[in-house]
Design a protein around this motif. Structure first.
Motif, PDB file in Angstrom:
ATOM      1  N   HIS A  55       0.821  -1.210   0.000  1.00  0.00           N
ATOM      2  CA  HIS A  55       0.000   0.000   0.000  1.00  0.00           C
ATOM      3  C   HIS A  55       0.857   1.263   0.000  1.00  0.00           C
ATOM      4  CE1 HIS A  55       0.983   0.805   4.225  1.00  0.00           C
ATOM      5  NE2 HIS A  55       0.766  -0.478   4.477  1.00  0.00           N
ATOM      6  N   GLY A  59      -1.736   3.881   4.123  1.00  0.00           N
ATOM      7  CA  GLY A  59      -2.670   2.864   3.661  1.00  0.00           C
ATOM      8  C   GLY A  59      -2.700   1.653   4.572  1.00  0.00           C
ATOM      9  N   GLY A  63      -6.302  -1.878   1.398  1.00  0.00           N
ATOM     10  CA  GLY A  63      -6.202  -1.106   0.172  1.00  0.00           C
ATOM     11  C   GLY A  63      -5.887  -1.973  -1.033  1.00  0.00           C
ATOM     12  N   HIS A  80      -1.692  -9.102   0.356  1.00  0.00           N
ATOM     13  CA  HIS A  80      -1.620  -7.683   0.704  1.00  0.00           C
ATOM     14  C   HIS A  80      -0.824  -7.522   2.002  1.00  0.00           C
ATOM     15  CE1 HIS A  80      -5.052  -6.395  -2.003  1.00  0.00           C
ATOM     16  NE2 HIS A  80      -5.306  -7.689  -1.896  1.00  0.00           N
ATOM     17  N   GLN A  82       0.775  -5.063   5.034  1.00  0.00           N
ATOM     18  CA  GLN A  82       0.633  -3.764   5.699  1.00  0.00           C
ATOM     19  C   GLN A  82       1.947  -3.445   6.395  1.00  0.00           C
ATOM     20  OE1 GLN A  82      -3.092  -2.948   7.594  1.00  0.00           O
ATOM     21  NE2 GLN A  82      -2.181  -1.630   9.159  1.00  0.00           N
ATOM     22  N   ASP A  87       1.660   3.172   7.763  1.00  0.00           N
ATOM     23  CA  ASP A  87       0.322   2.677   7.450  1.00  0.00           C
ATOM     24  C   ASP A  87      -0.767   3.605   7.979  1.00  0.00           C
ATOM     25  OD1 ASP A  87       0.511   2.206  10.150  1.00  0.00           O
ATOM     26  OD2 ASP A  87       0.162   0.044  10.033  1.00  0.00           O
ATOM     27  N   ALA A 247      -5.587   3.975  -5.467  1.00  0.00           N
ATOM     28  CA  ALA A 247      -5.315   3.527  -4.098  1.00  0.00           C
ATOM     29  C   ALA A 247      -6.351   2.550  -3.551  1.00  0.00           C
ATOM     30  CB  ALA A 247      -5.204   4.725  -3.169  1.00  0.00           C
ATOM     31  N   GLU A 249      -8.537   3.047  -0.893  1.00  0.00           N
ATOM     32  CA  GLU A 249      -8.442   3.061   0.578  1.00  0.00           C
ATOM     33  C   GLU A 249      -9.684   3.755   1.138  1.00  0.00           C
ATOM     34  OE1 GLU A 249      -6.341   1.850   2.722  1.00  0.00           O
ATOM     35  OE2 GLU A 249      -4.544   1.337   1.599  1.00  0.00           O
TER      36      GLU A 249
END
Length: 304
Positions: A55, A59, A63, A80, A82, A87, A247, A249
């Motif tokens: 991300h 994010g 996202g 995904h 993080q 973040d 994005a 998000e």
């Protein structure tokens, strides 16, 4: 638009909300750091290509959902990641959002931790019970938006301004391709030197209005990685797309969840990965013809 591109678009519309998302937390004992992860797995348990997703600043693993869902529906494993420190926690603690994001971006440790997060995930993929039976470890790619695009480009060989001995060997040979959404330029190095080591195929996707909110990048800056490298690559410039367009998000506000450009971006990304990771001839023809894109979008490629 080809039948391949049309199927990709229809799949995104039909399945973006249907693909099961499994949140997990993986701990890197060496760094005493927990990396939150969201898994999106193909419907059929069989060895499949893997795509790591990173991300942007502020994010989360939630996202880029449109891209992860499209990848899983296309029989890729989407992971995904993080990145704590850069973040969504930055703007959930009551701080002024611009100040919090700017401070995090200037903290070199956050950038380095992103690269170490990716290396950690790659190191431990084969040991994850959640992924048993799903992994084709010979075919791994990485995708990211903004700070995530910075992560993609450096994992694939973009040079840091100052060499460091506390990072994994870069470029990481396990990564066979990359997708850089809102690409980032060269910081502290001449562009030709910064991008000289890139060798894996990269798809760069940006927009005519893709300006940086924190670092001040211009739409022309976004094209620098493609223009300054000789590696196999493609560049797509979507008419009217802004920095927030890629994005996805929702927690960051409505403009960061606008889906106007998601279907095109996802279809192009899936087509690119089919072409370069799976050596799919039909996907390659569709990619080079820019069939997933719309009127007014621009596309160019080399070496693919």
């Amino acid at each position: 638009m080809s039948r391949l591109a049309r199927r990709s678009l229809l799949a995104l519309a039909a399945f973006a909300g249907a693909v099961r998302a499994q949140p997990v937390a993986w701990r890197d004992a060496r760094r005493d750091r927990v990396v939150p992860v969201l898994l999106r797995l193909p419907a059929r348990r069989a060895p499949a290509p893997v795509v790591l997703l990173s991300h942007g600043l502020g994010g989360s693993r939630e996202g880029l959902a449109y891209l992860g869902a499209a990848l899983a529906e296309a029989s890729f494993v989407a992971i995904h990641m993080q990145h704590p420190g850069s973040d969504a926690e930055l703007w959930r603690n009551g701080q002024d959002r611009t100040v919090a994001l700017g401070s995090a971006l200037l903290d070199v440790r956050n950038a380095l931790d992103r690269l170490l997060d990716v290396a950690f995930v790659l190191d431990t993929l084969a040991d994850r019970a959640e992924l048993r039976g799903y992994l084709d470890a010979r075919r791994i790619a990485i995708a990211g938006h903004s700070f995530g695009a910075w992560t993609v480009q450096h994992m694939l060989g973009q040079r840091l301004p100052t060499p460091r001995d506390d990072l994994p060997t870069l470029p990481d040979p396990r990564l066979g391709a990359g997708i850089s959404l809102s690409p980032t330029g060269a910081f502290g190095l001449p562009p030709r030197l910064a991008f000289a080591r890139l060798s894996a195929p990269i798809l760069y996707v940006t927009g005519t209005l893709d300006r940086g909110y924190i670092e001040g990048a211009t739409p022309e800056d976004r094209k620098l990685p493609y223009r300054s490298s000789t590696a196999p690559a493609a560049l797509a410039v979507l008419e009217g797309a802004t920095h927030a367009s890629f994005a996805d998000e929702p927690a960051a506000g409505s403009r960061w969840a606008d889906s106007t450009y998601h279907a095109r971006t996802a279809a192009l990304s899936v087509t690119f990965l089919r072409a370069v990771l799976l050596k799919d001839a039909a996907a390659r023809r569709s990619l080079l013809a820019a069939e997933p894109l719309g009127a007014g979008d621009r596309f160019e490629a080399r070496g693919l």
